[in-house]
Design a protein around this motif. Structure first.
Motif, PDB file in Angstrom:
ATOM      1  N   ARG A 213      31.948 -45.642  21.266  1.00 50.55           N
ATOM      2  CA  ARG A 213      32.071 -47.082  21.460  1.00 50.55           C
ATOM      3  C   ARG A 213      32.785 -47.658  20.238  1.00 50.55           C
ATOM      4  NH1 ARG A 213      27.352 -51.368  23.115  1.00 50.55           N
ATOM      5  NH2 ARG A 213      27.904 -50.616  25.200  1.00 50.55           N
ATOM      6  N   ASP A 214      33.949 -48.269  20.459  1.00 53.35           N
ATOM      7  CA  ASP A 214      34.774 -48.821  19.381  1.00 53.35           C
ATOM      8  C   ASP A 214      35.107 -47.757  18.345  1.00 53.35           C
ATOM      9  OD1 ASP A 214      34.767 -51.325  20.555  1.00 53.35           O
ATOM     10  OD2 ASP A 214      32.965 -51.970  19.486  1.00 53.35           O
ATOM     11  N   GLY A 215      35.394 -46.544  18.821  1.00 54.40           N
ATOM     12  CA  GLY A 215      35.800 -45.477  17.927  1.00 54.40           C
ATOM     13  C   GLY A 215      34.678 -44.834  17.150  1.00 54.40           C
ATOM     14  N   LYS A 216      33.435 -45.154  17.483  1.00 56.62           N
ATOM     15  CA  LYS A 216      32.288 -44.596  16.760  1.00 56.62           C
ATOM     16  C   LYS A 216      31.316 -43.992  17.763  1.00 56.62           C
ATOM     17  CE  LYS A 216      32.702 -48.094  13.135  1.00 56.62           C
ATOM     18  NZ  LYS A 216      32.026 -49.240  12.449  1.00 56.62           N
ATOM     19  N   LEU A 217      30.666 -42.908  17.335  1.00 55.25           N
ATOM     20  CA  LEU A 217      29.684 -42.244  18.179  1.00 55.25           C
ATOM     21  C   LEU A 217      28.386 -43.052  18.152  1.00 55.25           C
ATOM     22  CD1 LEU A 217      29.742 -39.613  19.840  1.00 55.25           C
ATOM     23  CD2 LEU A 217      28.538 -38.498  17.951  1.00 55.25           C
ATOM     24  N   ILE A 282      25.788 -44.086  15.096  1.00 58.86           N
ATOM     25  CA  ILE A 282      25.432 -42.859  14.374  1.00 58.86           C
ATOM     26  C   ILE A 282      26.316 -42.765  13.139  1.00 58.86           C
ATOM     27  CG2 ILE A 282      25.230 -40.356  14.543  1.00 58.86           C
ATOM     28  CD1 ILE A 282      24.870 -40.635  17.513  1.00 58.86           C
ATOM     29  N   ASN A 283      25.781 -43.163  11.999  1.00 57.61           N
ATOM     30  CA  ASN A 283      26.496 -43.110  10.733  1.00 57.61           C
ATOM     31  C   ASN A 283      25.713 -42.256   9.742  1.00 57.61           C
ATOM     32  OD1 ASN A 283      24.355 -44.802  10.112  1.00 57.61           O
ATOM     33  ND2 ASN A 283      25.589 -46.664  10.263  1.00 57.61           N
ATOM     34  N   GLN A 284      26.061 -42.354   8.469  1.00 62.50           N
ATOM     35  CA  GLN A 284      25.413 -41.510   7.460  1.00 62.50           C
ATOM     36  C   GLN A 284      23.932 -41.831   7.308  1.00 62.50           C
ATOM     37  OE1 GLN A 284      27.615 -41.793   3.815  1.00 62.50           O
ATOM     38  NE2 GLN A 284      29.429 -40.779   4.639  1.00 62.50           N
ATOM     39  N   GLN A 285      23.517 -43.053   7.611  1.00 56.68           N
ATOM     40  CA  GLN A 285      22.109 -43.410   7.524  1.00 56.68           C
ATOM     41  C   GLN A 285      21.331 -43.067   8.789  1.00 56.68           C
ATOM     42  OE1 GLN A 285      24.597 -45.673   6.595  1.00 56.68           O
ATOM     43  NE2 GLN A 285      24.304 -45.091   4.430  1.00 56.68           N
ATOM     44  N   SER A 286      22.014 -42.595   9.811  1.00 59.39           N
ATOM     45  CA  SER A 286      21.359 -42.294  11.083  1.00 59.39           C
ATOM     46  C   SER A 286      20.735 -40.901  11.049  1.00 59.39           C
ATOM     47  CB  SER A 286      22.376 -42.378  12.230  1.00 59.39           C
ATOM     48  OG  SER A 286      21.802 -41.925  13.437  1.00 59.39           O
ATOM     49  N   PRO A 287      19.575 -40.709  11.669  1.00 58.78           N
ATOM     50  CA  PRO A 287      18.990 -39.357  11.740  1.00 58.78           C
ATOM     51  C   PRO A 287      19.761 -38.421  12.655  1.00 58.78           C
ATOM     52  CG  PRO A 287      17.666 -40.940  12.971  1.00 58.78           C
ATOM     53  CD  PRO A 287      18.692 -41.733  12.237  1.00 58.78           C
ATOM     54  N   PHE A 288      20.718 -38.936  13.436  1.00 63.63           N
ATOM     55  CA  PHE A 288      21.536 -38.113  14.324  1.00 63.63           C
ATOM     56  C   PHE A 288      22.885 -37.775  13.696  1.00 63.63           C
ATOM     57  CE2 PHE A 288      18.694 -40.624  16.929  1.00 63.63           C
ATOM     58  CZ  PHE A 288      18.159 -39.679  17.788  1.00 63.63           C
ATOM     59  N   VAL A 363      32.450 -33.222  21.402  1.00 59.45           N
ATOM     60  CA  VAL A 363      31.189 -32.484  21.346  1.00 59.45           C
ATOM     61  C   VAL A 363      30.701 -32.306  19.914  1.00 59.45           C
ATOM     62  CG1 VAL A 363      31.678 -31.275  23.489  1.00 59.45           C
ATOM     63  CG2 VAL A 363      32.419 -30.276  21.308  1.00 59.45           C
ATOM     64  N   TYR A 364      31.449 -32.806  18.937  1.00 59.05           N
ATOM     65  CA  TYR A 364      31.088 -32.627  17.533  1.00 59.05           C
ATOM     66  C   TYR A 364      30.106 -33.704  17.102  1.00 59.05           C
ATOM     67  CZ  TYR A 364      35.319 -29.785  17.795  1.00 59.05           C
ATOM     68  OH  TYR A 364      36.265 -28.867  18.169  1.00 59.05           O
ATOM     69  N   SER A 365      29.427 -33.423  16.014  1.00 60.56           N
ATOM     70  CA  SER A 365      28.524 -34.413  15.447  1.00 60.56           C
ATOM     71  C   SER A 365      29.324 -35.507  14.745  1.00 60.56           C
ATOM     72  CB  SER A 365      27.565 -33.741  14.463  1.00 60.56           C
ATOM     73  OG  SER A 365      28.285 -33.215  13.349  1.00 60.56           O
ATOM     74  N   ALA A 366      28.655 -36.596  14.432  1.00 55.23           N
ATOM     75  CA  ALA A 366      29.331 -37.698  13.753  1.00 55.23           C
ATOM     76  C   ALA A 366      29.805 -37.277  12.365  1.00 55.23           C
ATOM     77  CB  ALA A 366      28.390 -38.899  13.658  1.00 55.23           C
ATOM     78  N   LYS A 367      29.056 -36.411  11.729  1.00 56.46           N
ATOM     79  CA  LYS A 367      29.471 -35.911  10.412  1.00 56.46           C
ATOM     80  C   LYS A 367      30.741 -35.089  10.523  1.00 56.46           C
ATOM     81  CE  LYS A 367      27.823 -33.160   6.497  1.00 56.46           C
ATOM     82  NZ  LYS A 367      26.700 -32.347   5.960  1.00 56.46           N
TER      83      LYS A 367
END
Length: 422
Positions: A213-217, A282-288, A363-367
């Protein structure tokens, strides 16, 4: 169960590897009830066969039972809340029993007063003044007790002024009857007006989804209100329930972590007129942050979502809860739109409330996505820096040439001056 079994193995391994002042030891009887059976040899296969135990069920009820509570007297110190929390059948039973016992108790006292005064021996004697007129047995005393406490007053049985003990008993029963009425009627009123049933018209989507959504997972789920009356000051919260082991080796079986659903931007405050999609970036502060599509089914986690607000009709606080386990989180899906514009109004189709459709999602993680994006930007950074370095070298070369020309000119002027002097 899998949480506790894995915790036992992890703690045993850490006790062998880590150098801790007080080594961790596992005593089989001290394990939770679910983990007191023999530990299986292959935990992964055993856990794969088992279903994930929910912390909060889909209907919002917490799947937690309190056992071995020794300080049960604390329930009696807050008897009002205890009665309100009881089930309806027990609440109605206590309601009837309290009134029946008080009527029987005071009816027995009225009969005892009449018996001790000798009113039973002078029934029908017009010259005798009884304590209570027309009281000729226990049944009539019981009926007089009901009339006194409920202030019905049929007028057939009345107290006389020749019975001071009866007057005192009348005052005591009137006061205690008022207290019993206030207490029991208050319990029933609070029990009836509880907004638990209002929470049943607040619905959550069956599944949660993860997509771009808007270029972010983002992790998303949908909420809706089936009633026309709105929830005032509605707010949404989310918690991640997952086992955790600290650096010191402590195992926390049901660790709770906040999931940001717009707390800092105010998006957690909802105007819940039509169904809304709640999004968690899902960013660096997210548990996902480090969870990919392939890793998601292997995770043993649960997302608990809590929607609360005030009921517009009564002004009481209402809370609805639901949860999502890993099998209910769909990677690469979006929710089907349910809002359409009709002639002069918007219509919500709740038949499509839980429906999703597949969309193109990495299929990759946000990191991993962030690392790939940073690597894609590196050549651009190198080209810019190289251009800046080349520009700086050209400037230094021009400065050196200008300095040499200036020196040559100064040398020619000095030679002309010497020739003129000669």
């Amino acid at each position: 169960v899998c949480f506790f079994l894995m915790a036992a193995n992890v703690l045993e391994e850490d006790s062998m590897e880590q150098d801790i002042e007080s080594p961790v030891t596992i005593h089989q009887p001290k394990l939770p009830k679910q983990a007191r059976e023999d530990l299986p040899k292959n935990i992964n296969k055993e856990c794969a066969k088992r279903k994930i135990q929910r912390y909060v069920r889909k209907d919002g009820k917490c799947n937690v039972h309190h056992g071995n509570v020794r300080e049960t007297y604390r329930y009696l110190t807050d008897i009002f809340t205890t009665l309100v929390d009881l089930k309806w059948r027990f609440n109605l039973l206590i309601f009837v029993m309290v009134y029946t016992v008080t009527w029987l108790f005071f009816g027995m006292i009225w009969w005892l007063i009449a018996y001790l005064r000798g009113d039973m021996d002078h029934i029908g004697d017009s010259t005798w003044t009884p304590c209570v007129s027309n009281l000729n047995g226990f049944v009539s005393a019981f009926l007089f007790s009901i009339e006194t406490e409920t202030t019905i007053g049929y007028g057939y049985r009345v107290i006389t002024d020749k019975c001071p003990e009866g007057i005192i008993l009348l005052l005591v029963q009137s006061v205690l009857g008022s207290i019993v009425n206030a207490f029991m009627v208050g319990c029933m009123f609070v029990k009836i007006s509880q907004p638990k049933k209002r929470a049943e018209t607040l619905v959550f989507s069956t599944n949660a989804v993860i997509s771009m959504r808007d270029g972010k997972l983002c992790l998303m789920f949908r909420v809706g209100d089936l009633r026309n009356s709105h929830i005032v000051e509605a707010s949404i919260r989310a918690k991640l329930i997952k086992s955790k082991q600290t650096k010191e080796g402590e195992f926390i079986p049901l660790n709770q972590t906040d999931i940001n659903v717009g707390y800092y931007t105010g998006d957690d405050r909802l105007f819940l007129v039509s169904p809304l999609i709640i999004s968690h970036e899902i960013n660096q502060q997210s548990p996902f942050w480090e969870i990919s599509k392939a890793q998601l089914p292997k995770e043993e986690l649960e997302i608990v979502v809590i929607l609360e607000g005030m009921v517009e009709a009564t002004g009481m606080t209402c809370q609805a809860r639901s949860s999502y386990i890993t099998s209910e989180i769909l990677w690469g899906y979006r929710f089907t739109p349910v809002l359409t514009l009709e002639d002069g109004f918007y219509e919500v189709d709740y038949n499509s409330f839980h429906e999703t459709y597949e969309t193109n999602t990495p299929v990759y993680s946000a990191k991993e996505l962030a690392e790939m994006a940073s690597r894609a930007e590196l050549p651009l950074t190198w080209s810019v820096s190289s251009k800046l370095d080349q520009h700086a070298e050209l400037e230094t070369e021009e400065e050196e040439k200008n300095q040499e020309d200036q020196n040559e000119r100064n040398g020619d002027v000095a030679n002309l001056e010497n020739e003129s002097k000669v």
